[in-house]
Each structure stands twice: as structure tokens, then as C-alpha cells.
Design a protein around this motif. Structure first.
Motif, short mmCIF file in Angstrom:
data_model
loop_
_atom_site.label_atom_id
_atom_site.label_comp_id
_atom_site.label_asym_id
_atom_site.label_seq_id
_atom_site.Cartn_x
_atom_site.Cartn_y
_atom_site.Cartn_z
N ARG A 1 3.92 13.30 2.72
CA ARG A 1 2.94 13.62 1.66
C ARG A 1 2.32 15.00 1.87
NH1 ARG A 1 -2.42 13.35 1.80
NH2 ARG A 1 -2.37 12.29 3.82
N ARG B 1 1.71 7.14 -6.52
CA ARG B 1 0.72 8.21 -6.76
C ARG B 1 1.31 9.59 -6.43
NH1 ARG B 1 -2.84 4.10 -5.07
NH2 ARG B 1 -2.68 4.71 -2.86
N ALA C 1 0.83 -1.21 0.00
CA ALA C 1 0.00 0.00 0.00
C ALA C 1 0.86 1.25 0.00
CB ALA C 1 -0.94 -0.01 1.21
N ASN D 1 2.72 9.91 5.67
CA ASN D 1 1.66 10.91 5.57
C ASN D 1 2.19 12.32 5.83
OD1 ASN D 1 -0.42 9.19 4.84
ND2 ASN D 1 -1.00 8.74 6.96
N ILE E 1 1.07 4.24 -2.77
CA ILE E 1 0.92 5.66 -2.45
C ILE E 1 2.14 6.45 -2.94
CG2 ILE E 1 0.79 7.31 -0.54
CD1 ILE E 1 -0.81 5.19 0.99
N ASP F 1 -0.41 12.91 -7.33
CA ASP F 1 -1.68 12.70 -6.64
C ASP F 1 -1.41 12.59 -5.14
OD1 ASP F 1 -4.16 12.05 -5.72
OD2 ASP F 1 -4.29 10.10 -6.72
N TYR F 2 -1.87 13.62 -4.38
CA TYR F 2 -1.63 13.65 -2.94
C TYR F 2 -2.92 13.45 -2.14
CZ TYR F 2 2.58 15.97 -4.68
OH TYR F 2 3.71 16.28 -5.36
N THR F 3 -3.99 12.99 -2.78
CA THR F 3 -5.29 12.93 -2.10
C THR F 3 -5.39 11.78 -1.11
OG1 THR F 3 -6.14 11.63 -3.97
CG2 THR F 3 -6.44 14.02 -4.05
N GLU F 4 -4.81 10.63 -1.42
CA GLU F 4 -4.98 9.45 -0.57
C GLU F 4 -3.77 9.26 0.33
OE1 GLU F 4 -5.73 4.61 -0.93
OE2 GLU F 4 -5.90 5.91 -2.69
N GLY F 5 -4.03 9.10 1.65
CA GLY F 5 -2.95 8.90 2.59
C GLY F 5 -2.88 7.46 3.06
N VAL G 1 -2.93 4.42 5.79
CA VAL G 1 -3.71 4.11 6.99
C VAL G 1 -2.76 3.99 8.17
CG1 VAL G 1 -5.26 2.45 8.06
CG2 VAL G 1 -5.44 2.93 5.61
#
Length: 794
Positions: A340, A311, A304, A337, A308, A316-320, A322
Motif C-alpha cells: 500500500r 479501498r 479486513a 501495508n 483494504i 484510498d490509501y489512508t487506512e492500513g 493491523v
């Protein structure tokens, strides 16, 4: 027994899953290690590149701050007065005061021969050669100069700006030091190690500032001097660090080195690798099911994070990641995170600077065009109308040139605030640059557009307070609407621009686009295309209007006026082609033709014994033409005409278009011996305080004051004042537009020197003018016309 154990199904399953688990763990460990190094290298590269952009932006901001402060200082009257009077105490005080405003580290005043006249940092150097000699030579060519350079054992970012009065009388240098303090500030901003090095004349590199510890500083200096700095920018200058070398000036003698520790970047993944090894050992002793669970638990978060990272690499920095896992994976996700968010924040700031006007805070051209395209696409699907407004401020250039760029910036900021106040939240307001603003009105019909335009014009008509003084401005607005005026965004913008220029020409405040505006524009473009043909085929013709001496009662000169006899259209008045020729630069060929023909005619009259001074109109475009004085000199030599028989008439507004270049052109023309006149005096934007510094010989009072001379006391007072002030400056004073005997008599009483107008004669072609001279209504001058010192004011 071992063989029997292996034959046992349970044993074989255990062995099989144990080997399988070992293989999986080995693969997982390899993946984690590879991903860790990839992420670390990627992070180093991105942070080095971002750090360089931040550093470059800081240098640019410092340079702009130094340049702006230097220009404000050199524009200060008291400072210029102190420089020209060699008042060093006042100069040092001014340098110190302005330097402290921006925390400048060095301020110098340098004479034109390159000698230090004042130095706030090293007073003992006064009288020595200035260390910025090369920058001064650049500034002599470009008007100002800025660079990073070494002075003694320190590096400075300096700017050099001339002190104009109005010609350069000295040079002012302001600078910020580039030292350990700046390096530490950059380290706080970028989390990078920062060093500054300078190359001596013998090729030796010196380390002048650095955030690195002493051993690393010595190693870095040694690596430079041993030849590590070559064409390969990726080559390591210091073992264990990723490095980026950024030259700070063109010759590359001063460089900044940005570095990131490779070990620190990779070290954050060490706990993960250690945990994986422990888990591998434990997993071999537990059941296959436990091994599978543990393997999944390790590989899934790692995969994962790798996804990220990809991305993030793609922007693309929208999804961090978990962060639920309390262990090492969770810590890695949290660090990921933070990274990011930091990168996203920095890119967001860079994007804001790219799409926002820094002076007004409004969207800039790029942002507006993007939003216009979006609204246009939506409108084409829904059919909903929208309008584009192009707003151009009136008189802004005059405000900028007379009050200074700081006052101009204040005007733009006030205007931006007013426009925000009269537009809706849904409207899109932007500044295109200079004094041009645009407004996008989505979902707006023509009635609503009219109301908004009215509010905007009322807001712009209100005076703006600049330094407790009211400054009047205004605006011209062009409107184009979808879909009636076009469906393509670029077409709408062009047509709104056309409408705006129509409003500016007609002084109506605003205009909506109409197809006839395009036709009118095309007609003028067609005329301009035929203008060169008109010159080549002699379709242009000079008319001459006499100028008479009110004391001697004789004709002493003429004003040459151009007319165009088009082969198809007939007589085209100058107002139909001269203004557009000025805007497009085609006025140059007209001016060259008028110069040639007028001076030739002056020579013809001179050969007949008629000594008539020939006056010609020169436009703003001509004044910034560096070749104009040479062209005048060539025509005078060709026609054997004395320079004193030619008078070039220049409007006040033309002088204010580009004062520096205009003064240089006027100076060269005066050196030729050509007479110079200020045309239409009284309706421009300068004053005699400005005129007295120009080598002019004649002042022409505009016809608007002459035509009401006998009926309005105010105009009579203005003419009397202009005549008296002109005489006090030793200038001939000419009144144009004389149409009645009463006006002529009053001008004599006011001691005006010369007059011209329809009462004396309308503009005539050469043959008719010769007939007018033969008629003898006025005596004809047979000697050289009197200069300003010869006119008797009685």
C-alpha cells in the motif's frame, strides 16, 4: 451405539458444531483462496501499468535530455564553424565532450546527403550511409526528430537535430543505448522482468536485452516468432508470467516486454492457505467454542484485508492493515501495508509531476485553478475578500530568442525565487506557462494588494545575472479582486488578464481591473469585426509620403500608409486597429489589400512615366505567412510592375519574432527581385551583425534619432555611425521624420542617401500627392530609381 451416541444431546451438539465448523472452515478457505488470486492479479496489473508509466517517463526524460544537449551543441558557434569548415577533429572533440556530459552512447555528424561525417561509436562507418535516414526525413519536416531504433545488433534511443548556419548544413545525432544495463535499472525501479525485442525485415523477432534467465529468454523469443504477439494485449507471451507489450516506436518493430511472475505473486499466500488447513484439522478435535474462536480469528483479518484491497483499488490509501498478529496473518498484513505504501508513494510522485511546474517547482495551472476554486467557495460563504494577480514578464521573448532557452529557463527560475521572497506563506504562487505567473492573495484588501504589487515590481526590476552579464527584465501585473471584480474564478482570471494587458500596453507596470477595460476591449473587437467589411467596401485608403534623394535632389519613391475612413466613426488612425489586427491575425487581409492597391498605384504612375519606388510596411504576422511571397508575385504580374519598384519595410523586432521563418520569407521575396528595407533601425533588438546576413537593400534610421540631430551630439553620432556602417554594407540609408531645414542639411553632410518627413511633405492621398508632384518642390524621377550600388556617396 453410534445411533445412541448421535441421539445424545452432547453428541449431537458436538456433531452439529463439528459439521458447522467444517463448513465454515471450507467457506473461509474458499474466500481466502479467491481473495489471494484477486489481490495477486490486481497487484500484477497495477505494477505492470505503473512500470510502463515509469518506463515511458524515463524514455521521455532521456529524449528531452538528448534533444536539449543536441540543441545546445548545434547552437554553439565554434561547433557550427567546425562543421562548415569541415574541421573533423574539432567536430569529434565537441561530439565527445557533449556526449560525455550526459553519458550518451553514440554521437554522429551526418551530411545533408545522409553520409556519416563523424561517428564516435563506430569510426569505421564514416563515409557510409547514416542509419537514421528516416529520422532525418522527419526532422526536415518538423525541425528535429526522436525515436527508438535498431542499429546493427543494438537498440538506441536517438534524436536528430539540424546544424543551422543559418540554413541546415548538417545533422547531429545523439543516442542512449537500450541494453541489459537499462533493463536492470528498470527492474530495480519496478521489480518487473524487462526485455527488449526487435523485428527483422523478414519478420523474425530478436531478443536484444533481458533480465530474464536464459531459458525464459529463449521461450519468450520463441513465443514471439510463433505468433503469440497479436491483437490480444492480455495474451500470455510466457507461461507463468503476466505480460505487457509496449511498442517503443510507431511501426512497432521495437518493443519492450514487462513481465511479472504469477507464481511469485500467488506464492505469498501459500503460508496462509497451509495454516488454514492445519487449523481446520485441529479445530475438528476441539470444542465448538474453540472452533468458533479460531474461525473468527481467521476470517476477520482476511475480510479486513479484502476491504483494504477494495479501498486501494478505489484509490484510498489512508487506512492500513493491523499488524498486531505475530503469525501469518500479521505477516500478510505487513506485506499488504508495504505494498500500500509503495503504490501510494508512486502515485504521489505522479500526482506531484501532474500538479507542479518542473522548471520552477511552483504549482502549475491545474493546481492553481483547484486552489482558486477552493478559496472562492470559502470566500462566497464568509464574504472575505481575496485578489488574483496575473504577472507577465517584459522582454522575456527577446531574452529567450537572443540568449537561448537555457538563459530563458534561468530567468524564470530567478523570477520564481524572487516572487517567493516577496509573497507570504499564505499566498498561492504558480506558473501558468511561458513567462506568465499568477498569485492568489487570500484574505487581502486593496491596500495590502498595492503593497505586494509594489514589492513584486521592485523585485522584477532588478537585473538578473546570466553568465556574468546583467539582463534587464520587468513585469506587467493585472489585478482582479473578489467580490468587486467578479465572484466566479474564471471571470476573475479573465479580468486580471485584461488588466495585465492594459498595464503592458500603457507601460504602467500594473493595472487593476476596471469595467472600462472590458468596454475598450469590446470596442476593438467590434472594430476588428468590421475590418473585413471595410476592405470589401473600400473604406480603407492609401496615403503616400514622398522619399527624396538628397544627392540628386529629386523624388525617388513614396511610402504607402493606410487610413480607415469609417462610415460612422469617421477617420480611424492606424494605431486604433493595426496593433489589434496584428495580435488577432486579421492583419493578413489588410496587408493583402495594401499590396494590391499600392502596387496597382505604382503601375499607374509607371504608365505615366513616373518611376517611383513604392515602400510598404510588413508586420511580424506577415513575415511568418508562407503565402506572402506568392501574393506579392501575383500583384506584380497583375499590375505589370518590375519587382525592383517595390520595397517592403520590415522592423527589426518583426525579424526576431520567428527568425527561422522570417529568413525564409525574406529569402523568397529577395529571389523575386523585391527590394527590402530594415525599418526603425536602432530601436529594435538586432544589430548590423544580424542585418548583414539578410538580403536587404535599405536601412531606415528611426525618427527618434533624427528629430534631435541638431541639438544632441549623441544622436548625431548614432546617425553618422548608422550611415557609415550601412554604406559599408552596400545599403541605401533613409532618414525618416525630417522636420527642419537644419536636419536636412546635417543629413546631407553625413552623406545620408534618402529622406522623408513633414518638412518635405506629410502623407497625402493620391490626388493631393499628384498635385504635390505638379507643384515641383522636388524634381520627379522619370527613370528607374538607383539601387544601392548606384548611389554615389560624395
Amino acid at each position: 451405539m453410534p445411533s445412541l451416541a448421535l441421539k445424545n444431546l452432547g453428541s449431537r451438539i458436538v456433531v452439529f458444531f463439528s459439521l458447522l465448523l467444517a463448513a465454515v472452515l471450507a467457506v473461509v478457505f474458499a474466500l481466502v483462496t479467491t481473495s489471494s488470486y484477486q489481490i495477486a492479479r490486481q497487484q500484477n496489473s497495477e505494477e505492470l501499468a505503473l512500470g510502463e508509466r515509469v518506463f515511458r517517463q524515463l524514455l521521455t526524460q532521456n529524449r528531452n535530455q538528448l534533444t536539449q544537449t543536441a540543441r545546445i551543441l548545434t547552437a554553439d558557434f565554434a561547433f557550427r564553424e567546425a562543421v562548415t569548415s569541415n574541421d573533423l577533429d574539432t567536430v569529434l572533440s565537441a561530439l565527445d565532450n557533449f556526449g560525455r556530459r550526459i553519458d550518451a552512447d553514440t554521437m554522429m555528424l551526418i551530411s545533408l546527403d545522409g553520409i556519416l561525417a563523424a561517428d564516435t561509436l563506430h569510426p569505421e562507418r564514416v563515409g557510409q550511409s547514416a542509419p537514421v535516414g528516416e529520422l532525418i526525413r522527419v526532422a526536415e519536416l518538423q525541425g528535429s526528430a526522436a525515436s527508438v531504433m535498431r542499429m546493427r545488433d543494438e537498440i538506441y534511443q536517438v534524436v536528430v537535430v539540424p546544424v543551422l548556419a543559418p540554413e541546415p548544413v548538417a545533422w547531429v545525432t545523439l543516442g542512449f543505448i537500450i541494453d541489459n544495463a537499462l533493463a536492470l535499472d528498470l527492474q530495480k525501479l519496478t521489480s518487473l522482468q524487462v526485455s527488449f525485442l526487435s523485428r527483422e525485415e523478414d519478420g523474425h523477432w530478436s531478443l536484444l536485452a533481458s533480465t530474464q534467465p536464459a531459458p525464459e529468454q529463449a521461450a519468450l523469443s520463441r513465443s514471439f516468432n510463433e505468433g503469440y504477439l497479436g491483437d490480444d494485449a492480455e495474451r500470455l507471451l510466457l507461461p507463468g508470467f503476466a505480460s505487457l507489450v509496449s511498442p517503443l516506436e510507431e511501426k512497432g518493430t521495437v518493443v519492450a516486454v514487462l513481465q511479472r511472475s504469477i507464481d511469485q505473486a500467488v506464492a505469498r499466500f501459500d503460508p496462509l492457505r497451509a495454516t488454514l488447513l492445519v487449523l481446520a484439522m485441529v479445530s475438528l478435535l476441539i470444542t465448538v467454542a474453540g472452533s468458533v474462536v479460531i474461525a473468527r480469528r481467521i476470517t476477520r483479518p482476511i475480510n479486513a484485508l479484502a476491504g483494504i484491497a477494495r479501498r486501494i483499488q478505489a484509490g484510498d490509501y489512508t487506512e492500513g492493515a493491523v499488524e498486531g498478529d505475530p503469525g501469518e496473518i500479521g505477516a500478510l498484513a505487513a506485506s499488504f501495508n508495504h505494498m500500500r505504501k509503495a503504490i501510494a508513494s508512486r502515485e504521489s510522485e505522479i500526482r506531484r509531476l501532474a500538479f507542479e511546474d518542473t522548471l520552477t517547482g511552483l504549482p502549475n495551472r491545474a493546481m492553481f485553478n483547484a486552489q482558486l476554486n477552493q478559496v472562492s467557495k470559502l470566500a462566497q460563504r464568509t464574504g472575505e475578500p481575496f485578489s488574483v494577480l496575473v504577472i507577465d514578464l517584459d522582454r522575456f521573448k527577446i531574452i529567450n530568442d537572443t540568449l537561448g532557452h537555457e538563459a530563458g529557463d534561468q530567468v524564470l527560475q530567478v523570477v520564481a525565487g524572487r516572487l517567493r521572497g516577496v509573497t507570504r506563506d499564505a499566498d498561492i504562487l504558480a506558473r501558468f506557462g511561458g513567462d506568465e505567473f499568477v498569485v492568489l492573495l487570500p484574505a487581502t484588501d486593496r491596500q495590502r494588494v498595492g503593497a505586494i504589487v509594489t514589492r513584486i515590481l521592485l523585485a522584477l526590476d532588478q537585473p538578473i545575472q546570466i553568465e556574468n552579464q546583467p539582463v534587464d527584465t520587468g513585469g506587467s501585473i493585472g489585478v482582479a479582486s473578489f467580490p468587486g471584480d467578479g465572484k466566479d474564478p474564471s471571470v476573475l482570471m479573465r479580468r486580471a488578464d485584461i488588466a495585465m494587458y492594459s498595464a503592458k500596453r500603457s507601460h504602467t507596470g500594473f493595472a487593476s481591473y476596471d469595467a472600462s477595460l472590458d468596454e475598450h476591449r469590446q470596442e476593438h473587437l467590434h472594430l476588428l469585426g468590421e475590418l473585413r467589411k471595410a476592405v470589401d467596401e473600400n473604406e480603407l485608403q492609401l496615403y503616400f509620403q514622398p522619399k527624396v534623394d538628397l544627392v540628386a535632389r529629386e523624388t525617388v519613391g513614396v511610402e504607402a500608409l493606410v487610413r480607415w475612413h469609417h462610415s460612422v466613426r469617421g477617420l480611424i488612425p492606424p494605431s486604433e486597429f493595426i496593433p489589434f489586427a496584428e495580435h488577432t491575425g486579421s492583419i493578413r487581409i489588410v496587408t493583402r489589400w495594401v499590396l494590391r492597391e499600392a502596387i496597382r498605384q505604382c503601375g499607374t504612375w509607371l504608365a505615366r512615366g513616373l518611376s517611383l519606388r513604392m515602400s510598404l510596411n510588413i508586420s511580424a504576422r506577415d513575415l511568418v505567412d508562407a503565402e506572402l511571397p506568392d501574393a506579392v508575385d501575383a500583384e506584380l504580374r497583375r499590375s505589370k510592375v518590375p519587382p525592383g519598384l517595390v520595397c517592403l519595410e520590415i522592423t527589426e523586432s518583426a525579424l526576431m519574432e520567428d527568425p527561422g521563418q522570417a529568413q525564409e520569407t525574406v529569402r523568397r521575396l529577395h529571389k523575386l527581385g523585391v527590394q527590402l528595407a530594415i525599418d526603425d533601425y536602432g530601436i529594435g533588438h538586432s544589430s548590423l551583425a544580424y542585418v548583414k546576413n539578410l538580403p536587404v537593400n535599405e536601412l531606415k534610421i528611426d525618427r527618434t534619432f533624427v528629430m534631435n540631430l541638431s541639438s544632441k551630439n549623441a544622436d548625431k553620432a548614432i546617425v553618422r555611425s548608422a550611415v557609415e556602417l550601412g554604406h559599408n554594407l552596400g545599403l541605401r540609408v533613409v532618414a525618416e521624420g525630417v522636420e527642419s531645414e537644419r536636419e536636412l542639411q546635417l543629413l546631407r553632410e553625413l552623406r545620408c542617401d534618402l529622406a522623408q518627413g513633414y518638412l518635405i511633405s506629410k502623407p497625402l492621398p493620391e490626388r493631393d500627392f499628384d498635385a504635390w508632384l505638379e507643384k515641383g518642390s522636388w524634381l520627379v524621377q522619370r527613370r528607374a530609381p538607383r539601387d544601392r550600388g548606384e548611389i554615389a556617396h560624395v
